[in-house]
Design a protein around this motif. Structure first.
Motif, mmCIF file in Angstrom:
data_model
loop_
_atom_site.group_PDB
_atom_site.id
_atom_site.type_symbol
_atom_site.label_atom_id
_atom_site.label_comp_id
_atom_site.label_asym_id
_atom_site.label_seq_id
_atom_site.Cartn_x
_atom_site.Cartn_y
_atom_site.Cartn_z
ATOM 1 N N GLN A 161 6.354 17.909 22.091
ATOM 2 C CA GLN A 161 5.952 17.794 20.687
ATOM 3 C C GLN A 161 7.131 18.041 19.762
ATOM 4 O O GLN A 161 7.277 17.372 18.741
ATOM 5 N N THR A 162 7.978 18.991 20.102
ATOM 6 C CA THR A 162 9.152 19.283 19.286
ATOM 7 C C THR A 162 10.091 18.089 19.248
ATOM 8 O O THR A 162 10.594 17.712 18.181
ATOM 9 N N LEU A 163 10.321 17.474 20.396
ATOM 10 C CA LEU A 163 11.193 16.299 20.440
ATOM 11 C C LEU A 163 10.588 15.132 19.666
ATOM 12 O O LEU A 163 11.299 14.415 18.952
ATOM 13 N N PHE A 164 9.286 14.945 19.783
ATOM 14 C CA PHE A 164 8.615 13.894 19.013
ATOM 15 C C PHE A 164 8.732 14.174 17.513
ATOM 16 O O PHE A 164 8.901 13.254 16.721
ATOM 17 N N HIS A 165 8.635 15.446 17.130
ATOM 18 C CA HIS A 165 8.745 15.798 15.717
ATOM 19 C C HIS A 165 10.140 15.485 15.187
ATOM 20 O O HIS A 165 10.280 14.932 14.091
ATOM 21 N N VAL A 166 11.160 15.820 15.959
ATOM 22 C CA VAL A 166 12.535 15.519 15.540
ATOM 23 C C VAL A 166 12.720 14.011 15.394
ATOM 24 O O VAL A 166 13.290 13.539 14.402
ATOM 25 N N LEU A 167 12.222 13.250 16.347
ATOM 26 C CA LEU A 167 12.320 11.793 16.275
ATOM 27 C C LEU A 167 11.559 11.251 15.068
ATOM 28 O O LEU A 167 12.043 10.355 14.368
ATOM 29 N N PHE A 182 4.374 20.735 27.037
ATOM 30 C CA PHE A 182 3.759 19.932 25.971
ATOM 31 C C PHE A 182 4.375 20.303 24.623
ATOM 32 O O PHE A 182 4.618 19.443 23.786
ATOM 33 N N HIS A 183 4.634 21.580 24.422
ATOM 34 C CA HIS A 183 5.236 22.032 23.160
ATOM 35 C C HIS A 183 6.667 21.518 23.021
ATOM 36 O O HIS A 183 7.083 21.119 21.925
ATOM 37 N N VAL A 184 7.418 21.506 24.100
ATOM 38 C CA VAL A 184 8.780 20.951 24.065
ATOM 39 C C VAL A 184 8.729 19.464 23.722
ATOM 40 O O VAL A 184 9.505 18.974 22.885
ATOM 41 N N ASN A 199 2.203 36.136 39.711
ATOM 42 C CA ASN A 199 0.912 35.549 39.329
ATOM 43 C C ASN A 199 1.121 34.711 38.067
ATOM 44 O O ASN A 199 0.742 35.103 36.978
ATOM 45 N N SER A 200 1.755 33.569 38.226
ATOM 46 C CA SER A 200 2.029 32.731 37.053
ATOM 47 C C SER A 200 0.889 31.741 36.848
ATOM 48 O O SER A 200 0.365 31.169 37.789
ATOM 49 N N ASP A 201 0.527 31.552 35.612
ATOM 50 C CA ASP A 201 -0.561 30.646 35.249
ATOM 51 C C ASP A 201 0.018 29.253 35.025
ATOM 52 O O ASP A 201 0.877 29.076 34.165
ATOM 53 N N PRO A 202 -0.414 28.253 35.779
ATOM 54 C CA PRO A 202 0.148 26.911 35.591
ATOM 55 C C PRO A 202 -0.191 26.316 34.227
ATOM 56 O O PRO A 202 0.525 25.473 33.717
ATOM 57 N N ALA A 203 -1.270 26.781 33.601
ATOM 58 C CA ALA A 203 -1.632 26.256 32.281
ATOM 59 C C ALA A 203 -0.598 26.655 31.246
ATOM 60 O O ALA A 203 -0.291 25.887 30.335
ATOM 61 N N GLN A 204 -0.025 27.857 31.367
ATOM 62 C CA GLN A 204 0.999 28.285 30.425
ATOM 63 C C GLN A 204 2.253 27.436 30.566
ATOM 64 O O GLN A 204 2.885 27.091 29.572
ATOM 65 N N GLY A 205 2.620 27.081 31.781
ATOM 66 C CA GLY A 205 3.782 26.226 32.000
ATOM 67 C C GLY A 205 3.568 24.834 31.438
ATOM 68 O O GLY A 205 4.468 24.256 30.818
ATOM 69 N N ARG A 206 2.375 24.288 31.636
ATOM 70 C CA ARG A 206 2.062 22.973 31.077
ATOM 71 C C ARG A 206 2.097 23.012 29.565
ATOM 72 O O ARG A 206 2.609 22.113 28.914
ATOM 73 N N TRP A 207 1.528 24.072 28.984
ATOM 74 C CA TRP A 207 1.504 24.184 27.541
ATOM 75 C C TRP A 207 2.921 24.227 26.986
ATOM 76 O O TRP A 207 3.221 23.599 25.973
ATOM 77 N N PHE A 208 3.825 24.939 27.664
ATOM 78 C CA PHE A 208 5.213 25.030 27.210
ATOM 79 C C PHE A 208 5.868 23.651 27.195
ATOM 80 O O PHE A 208 6.537 23.281 26.221
ATOM 81 N N LEU A 240 -0.115 14.272 22.157
ATOM 82 C CA LEU A 240 0.447 15.434 22.840
ATOM 83 C C LEU A 240 -0.192 16.733 22.357
ATOM 84 O O LEU A 240 -0.411 17.651 23.148
ATOM 85 N N LEU A 241 -0.497 16.812 21.072
ATOM 86 C CA LEU A 241 -1.155 18.009 20.558
ATOM 87 C C LEU A 241 -2.526 18.189 21.203
ATOM 88 O O LEU A 241 -2.897 19.293 21.602
ATOM 89 N N ARG A 242 -3.270 17.095 21.328
ATOM 90 C CA ARG A 242 -4.589 17.180 21.968
ATOM 91 C C ARG A 242 -4.453 17.634 23.421
ATOM 92 O O ARG A 242 -5.211 18.492 23.880
ATOM 93 N N ARG A 243 -3.475 17.087 24.127
ATOM 94 C CA ARG A 243 -3.290 17.491 25.532
ATOM 95 C C ARG A 243 -2.841 18.941 25.638
ATOM 96 O O ARG A 243 -3.237 19.649 26.563
ATOM 97 N N ALA A 244 -1.998 19.376 24.696
ATOM 98 C CA ALA A 244 -1.552 20.772 24.716
ATOM 99 C C ALA A 244 -2.719 21.715 24.458
ATOM 100 O O ALA A 244 -2.823 22.770 25.088
ATOM 101 N N LEU A 245 -3.601 21.336 23.549
ATOM 102 C CA LEU A 245 -4.763 22.188 23.283
ATOM 103 C C LEU A 245 -5.703 22.236 24.473
ATOM 104 O O LEU A 245 -6.334 23.264 24.731
ATOM 105 N N LEU A 246 -5.799 21.136 25.209
ATOM 106 C CA LEU A 246 -6.631 21.145 26.409
ATOM 107 C C LEU A 246 -6.010 21.977 27.524
ATOM 108 O O LEU A 246 -6.718 22.441 28.418
#
Length: 106
Positions: free
Chosen positions: A67-73, A63-65, A52-61, A28-34
């Motif tokens: 990653q957070t859930l994976f970290h808690v698990l 991915f970060h969510v 003018n919303s950037d779809p990359a920012q939404g995807r990154w968010f 997930l980190l690799r995909r978020a960085l991409l």
């Protein structure tokens, strides 16, 4: 004996799952960085305009969510395996080691 074998098997599976979650978090980190924009120019760092919303920012968010859930698990599983190992039972300890080895290998 059956209860002990079942306990060792559960700890082994928890250790395998811990390694799988750790690897999933790295993917997930690799995909978020991409998903981040390639350019770090002033225009890319500026606040987006209305409508003018950037779809990359939404995807990154998202991915970060994830990653957070994976970290808690990962933390919960790690503490559960650690708690089992702290029972100072050699078979449980070997089950945790074998599960971690098998999970990393897979």
């Amino acid at each position: 004996p059956a209860g002990m074998a079942l306990s060792v098997l559960v700890i082994l599976l928890l250790s395998v799952l811990y390694e799988a979650v750790k690897m999933g978090k790295a993917v997930l980190l690799r995909r978020a960085l991409l998903a981040l924009p390639r350019s770090l120019s002033q225009e890319a760092l500026a606040e987006p305009q209305e409508g003018n919303s950037d779809p990359a920012q939404g995807r990154w968010f998202w991915f970060h969510v994830a990653q957070t859930l994976f970290h808690v698990l990962q933390v919960v599983l790690g503490y559960m395996v650690m708690l089992a190992v702290m029972s100072y039972n050699a078979w449980i300890f070997l089950g945790a080691i074998a599960g971690s080895t098998l999970g990393y290998f897979m």
